[in-house]
Write a protein that holds these residues in place. Structure first.
Motif, short mmCIF file in Angstrom:
data_model
loop_
_atom_site.label_atom_id
_atom_site.label_comp_id
_atom_site.label_asym_id
_atom_site.label_seq_id
_atom_site.Cartn_x
_atom_site.Cartn_y
_atom_site.Cartn_z
N ARG A 1 14.11 38.53 30.33
CA ARG A 1 14.65 39.09 31.35
C ARG A 1 15.66 40.44 31.07
NH1 ARG A 1 16.10 34.97 35.05
NH2 ARG A 1 14.37 33.46 35.18
N ILE A 2 15.39 41.22 29.96
CA ILE A 2 15.94 42.39 29.65
C ILE A 2 14.84 43.30 29.42
CG2 ILE A 2 17.46 43.46 28.03
CD1 ILE A 2 19.11 40.81 28.06
N TRP A 3 14.99 44.73 29.77
CA TRP A 3 14.03 45.68 29.45
C TRP A 3 14.69 46.98 28.76
CZ3 TRP A 3 13.78 42.40 33.44
CH2 TRP A 3 12.69 41.48 33.70
N VAL A 4 14.37 47.70 28.23
CA VAL A 4 14.90 48.70 27.35
C VAL A 4 14.34 49.96 27.40
CG1 VAL A 4 15.94 47.07 25.71
CG2 VAL A 4 13.83 48.44 24.97
N CYS A 5 14.82 51.19 27.35
CA CYS A 5 14.22 52.37 27.09
C CYS A 5 14.56 52.99 25.78
CB CYS A 5 14.78 53.49 28.22
SG CYS A 5 14.37 53.27 29.81
N GLN A 6 13.60 53.64 25.10
CA GLN A 6 13.72 54.27 23.86
C GLN A 6 12.81 55.41 23.60
OE1 GLN A 6 11.47 50.67 21.82
NE2 GLN A 6 10.44 52.34 20.79
N HIS A 7 13.08 56.08 22.40
CA HIS A 7 12.11 57.22 21.89
C HIS A 7 11.56 56.68 20.40
CE1 HIS A 7 12.65 61.19 24.45
NE2 HIS A 7 12.37 59.88 25.15
N SER A 8 10.33 57.39 20.39
CA SER A 8 9.66 57.19 19.01
C SER A 8 9.12 55.61 18.86
CB SER A 8 10.46 57.55 17.70
OG SER A 8 11.03 58.82 18.19
N ASP A 9 8.35 55.31 19.54
CA ASP A 9 7.44 55.66 20.72
C ASP A 9 8.40 55.78 21.86
OD1 ASP A 9 4.84 56.13 19.84
OD2 ASP A 9 4.05 54.27 20.82
N ASP A 10 7.95 56.27 22.77
CA ASP A 10 8.63 56.63 24.07
C ASP A 10 8.44 55.58 25.07
OD1 ASP A 10 9.52 58.67 22.36
OD2 ASP A 10 8.24 60.09 23.93
N TYR A 11 9.57 54.68 25.66
CA TYR A 11 9.14 53.80 26.61
C TYR A 11 10.35 54.11 27.68
CZ TYR A 11 5.87 51.21 23.78
OH TYR A 11 4.68 51.01 22.81
N VAL A 12 9.75 53.47 28.88
CA VAL A 12 10.88 53.19 30.05
C VAL A 12 10.46 51.63 30.29
CG1 VAL A 12 11.11 53.47 32.60
CG2 VAL A 12 10.77 55.39 30.82
N ASN A 13 11.58 50.97 30.29
CA ASN A 13 11.50 49.43 30.70
C ASN A 13 10.49 48.79 30.07
OD1 ASN A 13 13.31 49.92 32.79
ND2 ASN A 13 11.81 50.45 34.36
N ARG A 14 10.71 48.75 28.53
CA ARG A 14 10.06 47.92 27.85
C ARG A 14 10.59 46.52 27.46
NH1 ARG A 14 8.80 49.20 21.51
NH2 ARG A 14 6.83 48.35 21.11
N PRO A 15 9.76 45.46 27.83
CA PRO A 15 10.30 44.11 27.28
C PRO A 15 10.98 43.99 26.01
CG PRO A 15 8.09 44.05 28.18
CD PRO A 15 8.54 45.30 27.90
N LEU A 16 12.40 43.64 25.99
CA LEU A 16 12.88 43.26 24.87
C LEU A 16 12.13 42.54 23.90
CD1 LEU A 16 15.47 43.78 23.06
CD2 LEU A 16 16.73 41.87 24.36
N ARG A 17 11.66 41.60 24.32
CA ARG A 17 10.69 40.81 23.24
C ARG A 17 9.70 41.76 22.57
NH1 ARG A 17 8.59 36.56 26.15
NH2 ARG A 17 9.63 34.84 25.30
N GLU A 18 9.12 42.59 23.30
CA GLU A 18 8.11 43.38 22.55
C GLU A 18 8.79 44.21 21.58
OE1 GLU A 18 4.80 45.14 24.99
OE2 GLU A 18 5.45 47.13 24.21
N THR A 19 9.90 44.88 21.97
CA THR A 19 10.93 45.82 21.01
C THR A 19 11.27 44.72 19.83
OG1 THR A 19 11.62 46.74 23.11
CG2 THR A 19 12.57 47.20 20.85
N LEU A 20 11.87 43.72 19.87
CA LEU A 20 12.38 42.92 19.06
C LEU A 20 11.03 42.46 17.95
CD1 LEU A 20 14.64 41.66 17.52
CD2 LEU A 20 14.06 39.51 19.13
N GLU A 21 10.00 42.14 18.53
CA GLU A 21 8.66 41.88 17.62
C GLU A 21 8.51 43.08 16.74
OE1 GLU A 21 5.61 39.84 15.65
OE2 GLU A 21 7.45 39.33 16.76
N ASN A 22 8.47 44.01 17.22
CA ASN A 22 7.95 45.15 16.33
C ASN A 22 8.97 45.77 15.61
OD1 ASN A 22 5.27 46.35 17.33
ND2 ASN A 22 6.20 45.60 19.22
N ASN A 23 10.22 45.27 15.60
CA ASN A 23 11.19 45.76 14.86
C ASN A 23 12.11 44.53 14.25
OD1 ASN A 23 11.71 48.86 15.35
ND2 ASN A 23 11.29 47.84 17.43
N GLY A 24 11.51 44.02 13.23
CA GLY A 24 11.97 42.98 12.40
C GLY A 24 11.38 41.62 12.78
#
Length: 438
Positions: free
Chosen positions: A396-419
């Motif tokens: 239920r949470i989405w994030v924005c980031q750079h390096s890679d660059d994302y708008v509204n990326r699922p938190l699950r996907e971000t966490l899986e790629n970072n630890g």
């Protein structure tokens, strides 16, 4: 669906050969064995790769990539994609309505090892498990080295500056050392092992969800109203507008350059600091499309301090201050600050993400730990929520980031790629009101 994707690839390949001129780097003592036609074909293959790599999230099938040699120099991106497809399949996080937004050649140069090409591609799509009206975007840089053998171009080296691959690379490098494998064989071994463990990972996640809500501190996920802080040219108290921070994040999350701030080599925290700057009124009174006015504000250090400032796009100086662009320094600066500049409350420092006791909300900054670096090494900002609790926040949470660059990326996907979602460390930084001298 496969027919539509093939048609889209065909159209892109047909049009890319008619691209206007590209910037060619100055070559020092390098023999250019590549014709103009070869270079245009390499650009077409680079775009084909970027599209096929993104399309894999849609089809959940591994592209053939017949134009890529499977070597130590290409294994990281290829094996990481193979695992990501199976992860998305297990957690049902596929995408739909994929559209390519841009494709840009950043650098092209004939080198002794072949033809070097750096490109940037961006895409828009919808996650099938996201709110129906929420679009997501992704921009990615790729560096490729092409060889010309028997009249055919082949990618022999493939890399990116994205932090998404660092955690996977840690595991591959460790496996290569302990098992005495080549990097390519180790990458395959890690991908195979992680795919094999996915059912257990999913089971563990489902068991954990029932435990989280007992730690829930407060119902604080909703966004607060933004406040107008424009026109303040003296030392003033400044509230943090999460809406303004998120507007900036969703506008520029997938942009390689926004022509307001200068991009850093590793841009994740530099981008998050820009979002904080906007939240503290840096963009107030101006449209985000008015880059010249906002660039002038940055140059004048508006809503910045001598310890925390970025570089405007035209600056002759390269780097921002450490607290503005570095993960660890932003945290220690903001969570310990009692003077002008960003202030924040920190949660869950040095703990596994499941120990978090507050629900992330829009405008919060999340940071992720790298075991190989021995420190936190990636920052993102929460952009969208849908009534999250601790038990369902990955959904239920989405994030924005750079390096890679994302708008509204699922938190699950971000966490899986970072630890990883099994034991990754994630801490939360919640911005609060502060003071600025301008």
């Amino acid at each position: 669906m496969k027919h539509k994707i093939s048609l889209l690839l065909a159209v892109i390949l047909a049009t890319v050969l008619c691209l206007p001129g590209y910037a060619s780097a100055t070559q020092n003592d390098v023999v250019d064995d590549f014709s103009e036609s070869d270079k245009q074909k390499a650009i077409a293959l680079a775009e084909q790769f970027a599209l096929e790599y993104e399309t894999a999230k849609l089809t959940l099938s591994m592209p053939e990539f017949s134009y890529i040699q499977r070597t130590d120099d290409t294994a990281l991106l290829l094996e990481k994609l193979r695992y990501s497809i199976e992860f998305a399949r297990s957690f049902n996080t596929r995408i739909e309505n994929l559209q390519q937004l841009s494709f840009n050649v950043l650098e092209i140069e004939a080198r002794r090892g072949g033809l070097f090409l750096k490109v940037y591609a961006s895409f828009q799509y919808h996650y099938t498990d996201a709110p129906a009206d929420m679009l997501s975007k992704h921009g990615a840089d790729y560096e490729m080295l092409f060889n010309l053998t028997g009249g055919s171009l082949t990618i022999v080296n493939l890399s990116t500056q994205s932090s998404d691959f660092e955690y996977f690379n840690e595991q591959v490098s460790q496996t290569a050392g302990t098992k005495k494998l080549s990097y390519a064989d180790a990458a395959k071994h890690v991908a195979d092992q992680k795919i094999k463990e996915l059912p257990e990972t999913l089971k563990k996640w489902n068991e954990q969800t029932a435990l989280f809500d007992s730690k829930y501190v407060q119902n604080d996920w909703k966004s607060e109203p933004s406040e107008d802080t424009a026109g303040a040219l003296r030392s003033v108290s400044v509230s943090f507008s999460r809406n303004s921070a998120v507007d900036y994040a969703t506008t520029f999350g997938d942009a390689y350059q926004n022509y307001i701030f200068k991009r850093m080599d590793a841009d994740c925290t530099n981008f998050v600091s820009q979002c904080l700057w906007a939240g503290y009124g840096g963009t107030s009174g101006y449209s985000l499309s008015n880059t010249e006015a906002l660039k002038a504000r940055v140059a004048a250090n508006y809503r910045q301090t001598s310890d925390w400032y970025g570089r405007n796009y035209d600056s002759s100086s390269q780097y921002a201050t450490g607290p503005f662009m570095r993960v660890v320094e932003l945290w220690s600066h903001a969570t310990g600050n009692t003077g002008d500049g960003p202030r924040a409350t920190g949660y869950n420092n040095n703990n596994v993400w499941t120990s978090l006791s507050v629900v992330p909300r829009t405008g919060d900054v999340l940071q992720f730990y790298s075991s190989s670096a021995g420190r936190y090494n990636h920052s993102v900002i929460v952009s969208t929520t849908s009534s999250p609790s601790l038990s369902n926040m990955l959904d239920r949470i989405w994030v924005c980031q750079h390096s890679d660059d994302y708008v509204n990326r699922p938190l699950r996907e971000t966490l899986e790629n970072n630890g990883g979602i099994s034991s990754g460390k994630m801490r939360l930084m919640r911005p609060s009101s502060t003071t600025f001298s301008s």
